[in-house]
Design an enzyme around this catalytic site. Structure first.
Site, PDB file in Angstrom:
ATOM      1  CG  ASP A  16      -1.916  -0.977   1.382  1.00 38.26           C
ATOM      2  OD1 ASP A  16      -1.988  -1.566   0.152  1.00 38.26           O
ATOM      3  OD2 ASP A  16      -2.628  -1.321   2.235  1.00 38.26           O
ATOM      4  N   GLY A  42      -3.383  -5.163   1.185  1.00 40.14           N
ATOM      5  CA  GLY A  42      -4.331  -6.246   0.443  1.00 40.14           C
ATOM      6  C   GLY A  42      -5.193  -6.807   1.476  1.00 40.14           C
ATOM      7  CG  ASP A 265      -9.524  -5.615   4.793  1.00 41.10           C
ATOM      8  OD1 ASP A 265     -10.608  -6.137   4.215  1.00 41.10           O
ATOM      9  OD2 ASP A 265      -8.638  -4.675   4.269  1.00 41.10           O
TER      10      ASP A 265
END
Length: 325
Positions: A16, A42, A265
């Site tokens: 990232d 991710g 997430d």
């Protein structure tokens, strides 16, 4: 402390590049931001890190490149105690890259270059199921063929699955991916893409969860573990869940949010850990909402993913975590 469950995560691994800005740019506009932060991310890797921090015995499966980013991503996972034997290094292909812009209110814009994630396939799905795990978590930043293979393999083995269909694949029939799904988790925009109608707010999320649960039940393939559940998250408003026994809603937690990147997430991982630890669906949903809210209180992605003590301090929720700290 509950028994430590074994989870496997099949999904994306990225590096990232995140830049804070006063406001998000408009089309064709250039604005100056703050200092860039380069760190592993991710959706798949984030979910694996979040699950490990909540006490799950976690394994990661997916693909990275043989470049300058692949190695640091694997080292970061290993530092969290995550097994990386099923992460394949693909020669001649760049590791996935995410470009993230975050404004002062914590809202974000993300562009992802999939890179090696696009090489993930049925063999990687098989590697994710080695063991087998108590629960297989799948994120959708990998090719639909890999997702379908993982769901089919899990059904054959009787392994329950949690599919985070984020994003909804543009090059595949989403309905074809629902067979074999035990738990489907989407946000408002993803639910809208699946249902073909707007979804905004907690009440709409509850109606969407009910509609998606009916689709899951209709699409259930042979060998799918009994009980299908659909979860629709509504950002700071909370989340809704529909299963065979009806619908539950959990309102959002009042926290000082600074960065929403990675909150989804944290939610997915906490839901998975809670369920695999034996929590009832409604309790696991509440714990997941608390984890997602806590992740927004710190900047960064994996650096902001919470531990049990962080969640309890921010929301008062102790949670059904295997980890007691």
């Amino acid at each position: 402390m509950t028994t430590q469950p074994r989870l496997a995560v099949l999904g994306s691994l990225n590096m990232d590049i995140s830049v804070p800005v006063g406001r998000l740019p408009g089309p064709g506009e250039t604005i100056l931001g703050g200092q860039a932060v380069i760190a592993p991310g991710g959706k798949g890797a984030n979910q694996a890190v979040a699950a490990a921090r909540l006490g799950a015995d976690t394994a990661m499966a997916g693909c990275v490149g043989e470049d300058e980013f692949g190695g640091p991503i694997l080292l970061a996972l290993a530092a969290e105690g995550i097994a990386t034997g099923a992460v394949r290094r693909v020669p001649g292909v760049a590791t996935g890259l995410a470009l993230i812009t975050v404004d002062a209110a914590g809202e974000n814009m993300i562009t992802v270059a999939p890179g090696a994630n696009g090489e993930c396939g049925p063999a990687d799905a098989d590697a994710a199921l080695a063991g087998p795990p108590a629960l297989l978590v799948i994120s959708a930043e990998i090719p639909p063929a890999a997702i379908a293979a993982a769901l089919a393999g899990a059904a054959r083995m009787g392994v329950p699955t949690l599919l985070n269909l984020a994003p909804v694949p543009a090059d595949a029939d989403p309905a074809a991916l629902l067979a074999g799904v035990s738990w489907l988790v989407v946000n408002e925009s993803e639910a809208a893409a699946l249902l073909g109608e707007p979804v905004a707010g907690l009440d709409a999320a509850a109606r969407a969860a009910a509609a998606l649960q009916r689709r899951l039940a209709a699409a259930a393939g042979p060998g799918t573990p009994s009980g299908r559940y659909a979860v629709v998250t509504a950002g700071s408003h909370g989340a809704a869940l529909t299963g065979p026994d009806g619908t539950d809603q959990v309102g959002g937690f009042a926290v000082a949010s600074v960065d929403a990147v990675g909150a989804g997430d944290a939610f997915v991982a906490a839901l998975a850990v809670g369920l695999a630890s034996g929590a009832a669906p409604a309790g696991a949903l509440r714990a997941a909402c608390a984890a997602g809210a806590t992740a927004t209180t710190r900047r960064g992605t994996q650096t902001a993913l919470p531990r049990p003590a962080d969640i309890q301090a921010a929301t008062g929720v102790a949670g059904p975590w295997p980890a007691g700290d």
